[in-house]
Design a protein around this motif. Structure first.
Motif, mmCIF file in Angstrom:
data_model
loop_
_atom_site.group_PDB
_atom_site.id
_atom_site.type_symbol
_atom_site.label_atom_id
_atom_site.label_comp_id
_atom_site.label_asym_id
_atom_site.label_seq_id
_atom_site.Cartn_x
_atom_site.Cartn_y
_atom_site.Cartn_z
ATOM 1 N N ALA A 17 0.833 -1.203 0.000
ATOM 2 C CA ALA A 17 0.000 0.000 0.000
ATOM 3 C C ALA A 17 0.874 1.262 0.000
ATOM 4 C CB ALA A 17 -0.912 -0.007 1.221
ATOM 5 N N GLU A 18 1.946 1.251 0.785
ATOM 6 C CA GLU A 18 2.853 2.398 0.788
ATOM 7 C C GLU A 18 3.522 2.570 -0.565
ATOM 8 O OE1 GLU A 18 5.002 3.011 4.949
ATOM 9 O OE2 GLU A 18 4.914 0.869 4.420
ATOM 10 N N ALA A 19 3.962 1.469 -1.156
ATOM 11 C CA ALA A 19 4.623 1.549 -2.464
ATOM 12 C C ALA A 19 3.666 2.074 -3.523
ATOM 13 C CB ALA A 19 5.152 0.175 -2.862
ATOM 14 N N GLU A 20 2.421 1.610 -3.493
ATOM 15 C CA GLU A 20 1.451 2.078 -4.482
ATOM 16 C C GLU A 20 1.213 3.573 -4.349
ATOM 17 O OE1 GLU A 20 -2.797 0.637 -6.336
ATOM 18 O OE2 GLU A 20 -2.411 0.237 -4.219
ATOM 19 N N ALA A 21 1.077 4.052 -3.107
ATOM 20 C CA ALA A 21 0.871 5.482 -2.894
ATOM 21 C C ALA A 21 2.089 6.285 -3.358
ATOM 22 C CB ALA A 21 0.598 5.750 -1.411
ATOM 23 N N GLN A 22 3.299 5.761 -3.094
ATOM 24 C CA GLN A 22 4.507 6.474 -3.515
ATOM 25 C C GLN A 22 4.650 6.485 -5.036
ATOM 26 O OE1 GLN A 22 7.778 4.730 -1.336
ATOM 27 N NE2 GLN A 22 6.873 5.219 0.644
ATOM 28 N N LEU A 23 4.309 5.387 -5.692
ATOM 29 C CA LEU A 23 4.359 5.355 -7.156
ATOM 30 C C LEU A 23 3.355 6.339 -7.753
ATOM 31 C CD1 LEU A 23 4.735 1.519 -7.729
ATOM 32 C CD2 LEU A 23 6.377 3.259 -8.459
ATOM 33 N N GLU A 24 2.176 6.436 -7.139
ATOM 34 C CA GLU A 24 1.182 7.390 -7.635
ATOM 35 C C GLU A 24 1.677 8.822 -7.470
ATOM 36 O OE1 GLU A 24 -1.801 6.940 -9.245
ATOM 37 O OE2 GLU A 24 -1.074 4.898 -9.427
ATOM 38 N N THR A 25 2.394 9.091 -6.376
ATOM 39 C CA THR A 25 2.984 10.413 -6.212
ATOM 40 C C THR A 25 4.007 10.691 -7.315
ATOM 41 O OG1 THR A 25 2.683 10.348 -3.809
ATOM 42 C CG2 THR A 25 4.350 11.876 -4.660
ATOM 43 N N LEU A 26 4.854 9.720 -7.588
ATOM 44 C CA LEU A 26 5.846 9.883 -8.666
ATOM 45 C C LEU A 26 5.157 10.057 -10.019
ATOM 46 C CD1 LEU A 26 8.497 7.192 -7.636
ATOM 47 C CD2 LEU A 26 8.576 9.667 -7.242
ATOM 48 N N LEU A 27 4.040 9.341 -10.210
ATOM 49 C CA LEU A 27 3.298 9.471 -11.469
ATOM 50 C C LEU A 27 2.688 10.855 -11.594
ATOM 51 C CD1 LEU A 27 2.352 7.853 -13.969
ATOM 52 C CD2 LEU A 27 0.311 7.229 -12.672
ATOM 53 N N ASP A 28 2.106 11.342 -10.518
ATOM 54 C CA ASP A 28 1.518 12.681 -10.557
ATOM 55 C C ASP A 28 2.572 13.760 -10.764
ATOM 56 O OD1 ASP A 28 -1.089 11.812 -10.271
ATOM 57 O OD2 ASP A 28 -1.052 11.914 -8.080
ATOM 58 N N GLU A 29 3.805 13.488 -10.329
ATOM 59 C CA GLU A 29 4.905 14.435 -10.544
ATOM 60 C C GLU A 29 5.609 14.195 -11.879
ATOM 61 O OE1 GLU A 29 5.696 17.025 -8.700
ATOM 62 O OE2 GLU A 29 4.045 16.590 -7.323
ATOM 63 N N HIS A 30 5.120 13.192 -12.657
ATOM 64 C CA HIS A 30 5.663 12.891 -13.989
ATOM 65 C C HIS A 30 7.113 12.429 -13.946
ATOM 66 C CE1 HIS A 30 1.969 14.631 -15.451
ATOM 67 N NE2 HIS A 30 2.207 15.685 -14.707
#
Length: 772
Positions: free
Chosen positions: A406-419
């Motif tokens: 769950a933490e990894a998914e949230a962190q990947l989504e943050t990286l995705l939103d930051e492109h």
């Protein structure tokens, strides 16, 4: 279309253009991640009353990729999607009500007269491999016009080959993909569109082997795995034959050089090849070079204003040009910086420029995004520089970082939103080449060597243990026979055969890449154990090249450790691979080497059994019986009743081929009794099939039919399509002998359908048999 105004759906003339407007809307909204759109879409009641996602990530991806052909998305989906995009850019739905109505009106206008064409077949979809077009493509008009002109001009004697050459991050792939889509939309190259990333400049691993790329292309072109030649020359010849006379577009990204390119070039003048490379490819005959520099100042400025919004520069019109220059006029760097400005509504261009001006050029936009990340996503981003393969999932990223999924998914989504990462397919993330270079630089700068080793070990050992969990689902009655290298991160678990197989397929490239990385970094136990636990998957999918490559690397690692048991298991696996390729002399040599090394009686038992199978294939049935007899003694000594039953079935088949039906029957009865006692329905299907063959040989056709039908039922129950097809083939022949011609033809038709779906060459023989 103005960058300050959202796209107008009323201008869409058909379903394809409507979907293009949907993609443009997502871009206008700041390119929110698919996961964020799913969250913003909320829930809706299903037909059963349960709450389900209105905008599942997989559905958004499917719609925006254009795979629905000329069919419109459902109206409710469009309504939720538009509302989610409006919410993503901070515009409440109630304020965007009029705009939402325009979308629904446009949908209704197209839904009435627009014909709904049939969905493409799976084979057609497999031959249309272009990546999604770049919605924000800007500029490059001169280069684009020249590329299109070269493609349209053609050559009377050879295919057109255009090589887009330039430095990293200059936009080579963007131009190639955009040009390819432009040509396809003009009605060109409709037969076949192939794409491959040749990883010529990937710092994390070696460039793609042309033989492996050809293997994938041939599979996509419908060539069954058994018909794919073993050598690169044979594969290249078959590839050229399959593309001869067809309008085919082949996009080869990140080509390392001439030697990698040559085998992948078709010969037909009806084909077009678009190549991207950082190197000049003038040494290849017929290649038209298309040099690509950084964006022109005006083009770079236009891209900034398009992505950030022209209104952001109303008070300082020159800031867009200064921002483009600070990003080196490289599209990828501009994209990261401009989208950050769009997302930070409180920032002014001067504020962003001041931050960038303090950082090294080109990497400045990356550095700014990296520095402002929260600690968790920032650490995950740099650790991605250690990942050996082309992409990651949330579970594999969790293992790399040592955090929960769950933490990894949230962190990947943050990286995705930051492109800083891209999501090519739902829930799988990858880095642009320049960003991978930057991640590698950051992990080397910000992580101690010990933490790098720990992160790499967590990931590699996680792959090992998760692959082992998949193997237990794929072959539940087989014993591993050795302890795995310990893993400090929980492995993934699977509830079904299909789930385990799907994971192996999704992670295939990462699993293969993990083996040489493990060997290079001294993780030799993982380097030999991972190929061993992957053997059943590689066998099921006939991935012979990767099978032999990983096992060869594993063998060197086992030798480096002085691990005789590891060497023996790898040699046994190499024997199975060569046996499957009908390279029987090589198979026998590997089996004999394994037997020299094995001290484990379980390993000796299975290797001796496999050697017996090779003897059957060589037509040496008496020698096969001798090997099976030796294996049977070993299986019984260690109490491996699953192995004993398999071996007795093989003995029964060998005695049948020797014309010794009584001995064959005795072994088959014993095998079936053990399997029924164990509840081994997987093994029973093989024994029932061999019993049926024996009855047919003895003229006992009615009992043969009964055994074939039991084998058929078991194979269908277990989802074994290949086994079902073989049973139906033999059952049809037996029914035909009994005079049941129509039943026989029905069996052969069903077998042919299964074999065709599997891409097996035996389908041709059955179809020929069915011809009047």
């Amino acid at each position: 279309m103005s960058s300050t105004q959202p796209p107008d759906p009323a201008t869409a003339a058909d379903a394809g253009e409507f979907v293009e407007r949907m993609r443009a809307l997502r871009l206008w909204a700041g390119q929110p991640s698919l996961r964020r759109l799913e969250r913003l879409g909320g829930d809706v009641p299903s037909t059963t009353g349960a709450r389900v996602k209105a905008l599942p990530v997989s559905t958004i991806s499917h719609v925006l990729s254009g795979k629905s052909g000329d069919r419109l998305p459902r109206m409710r989906f469009v309504e939720r999607y538009v509302a989610a995009c409006l919410s993503a850019c901070g515009l409440p739905v109630e304020r965007g009500g009029e705009y939402l109505r325009r979308w629904l009106d446009a949908w209704r206008a197209l839904a009435g007269p627009a014909p709904a064409g049939p969905p493409e077949s799976e084979v057609d979809e497999a031959r249309r491999q272009l990546p999604m077009d770049i919605a924000e493509f800007t500029g490059r008009e001169v280069e684009l016009d020249r590329l299109l002109a070269l493609a349209e001009a053609g050559d009377a004697h050879a295919p057109a080959v255009v090589a887009i050459e330039g430095m990293a991050g200059v936009g080579k792939t963007r131009l190639a993909v955009h040009a390819a889509h432009r040509l396809v939309n003009r009605g060109r190259f409709g037969d076949v569109q192939l794409w491959a990333d040749l990883r010529g400049f990937d710092p994390a691993g070696p460039a793609a082997d042309p033989a492996a790329v050809l293997d994938r292309f041939l599979r996509l072109l419908g060539v069954p795995a058994p018909r794919i030649p073993a050598d690169v020359e044979g594969r290249s010849a078959l590839y050229r034959d399959r593309l001869a006379g067809r309008e085919a577009l082949v996009l080869l990204d990140n080509v390392a050089g001439a030697d990698q390119l040559r085998p992948l070039l078709p010969a037909s003048t009806t084909c077009l090849v678009i190549v991207t490379s950082r190197r000049g490819l003038g040494a290849v005959d017929g290649v038209e070079p298309l040099p690509l520099d950084v964006l022109a100042p005006a083009e770079a400025t236009a891209l900034v204003t398009r992505l950030a919004g022209a209104e952001r520069f109303d008070d300082d019109p020159g800031a867009a040009a200064r921002l483009a220059e600070l990003c080196g006029r490289l599209p990828i760097a501009i994209s990261v910086a401009a989208r950050r400005l769009r997302a930070r509504t409180a920032w002014t261009p001067a504020h962003l420029l001041a931050k960038l001006d303090r950082l090294p050029r080109v990497h400045a936009s990356f550095a700014l995004s990296y520095q402002e990340l929260p600690d968790g996503p920032r650490r995950l981003f740099r650790l991605l520089g250690l990942h050996p393969g082309p992409d990651v999932s949330a579970p594999s990223a969790a293992a790399l970082a040592g955090v929960s999924v769950a933490e990894a998914e949230a962190q990947l989504e943050t990286l995705l939103d930051e492109h800083l990462v891209q999501e090519g397919t739902p829930d799988r993330y990858h880095l642009h080449d320049l960003l991978r270079d930057y991640a590698i630089a950051m992990v080397q700068r910000d992580e101690q060597a010990a933490e790098q080793r720990q992160a790499r070990h967590r990931l590699l050992s996680w792959y090992l243990h998760t692959a082992d969990a998949a193997a237990q689902r794929l072959a539940p009655h087989r014993r591993r026979g050795f302890p795995l290298e310990p893993c400090s991160h929980p492995a993934q678990r699977f509830d079904s055969h299909a789930e385990a197989l799907g994971w192996c397929e999704a992670e295939h490239a990462n699993l293969v890449a993990a083996v040489p990385v493990a060997a290079t970094h001294g993780e030799h136990a993982i380097a030999w154990q991972l190929p061993v636990v992957l053997l059943n998957y590689l066998y099921l999918r006939s991935h012979w090249d990767d099978w032999i490559a990983t096992h060869t690397t594993g063998l060197a690692s086992a030798q480096a450790l002085g691990d005789a048991g590891g060497q023996a298991r790898i040699s046994n696996g190499l024997g199975v691979a060569h046996s499957d390729r009908r390279e029987l002399d090589a198979a026998v040599a590997h089996y004999r080497r394994a037997l020299e090394l094995f001290t484990d009686p379980g390993g000796r038992a299975w290797t001796t059994n496999n050697l017996g199978v090779a003897m059957v294939d060589l037509g040496r049935h008496a020698a096969a019986v001798a090997e099976f007899d030796r294996a049977l003694v070993l299986f019984r000594e260690i109490g491996d009743r699953t192995g004993e039953a398999i071996c007795r079935n093989n003995l029964g088949d060998a005695h049948r081929r020797l014309g010794e039906p009584e001995r064959a029957a005795a072994h088959l009865r014993d095998a079936l009794a053990i399997q029924e006692e164990l509840g081994d329905r997987s093994g029973q299907r093989f024994t029932q099939h061999t019993l049926a063959d024996l009855c047919r040989d003895r003229g006992l056709l009615e009992p043969a039919v009964a055994h074939y039908r039991r084998a058929q039922a078991l194979s269908e129950e277990l989802g074994d399509q290949w086994g079902t097809a073989r049973v139906l083939d033999h059952l049809g022949s037996t029914l035909d002998t009994l005079g049941e011609a129509e039943q026989a033809k029905d069996c052969w038709r069903r077998a042919a359908d299964l074999l065709t779906a599997l891409g097996r060459p035996e389908a041709d023989d059955l179809l020929a048999r069915l011809k009047p």
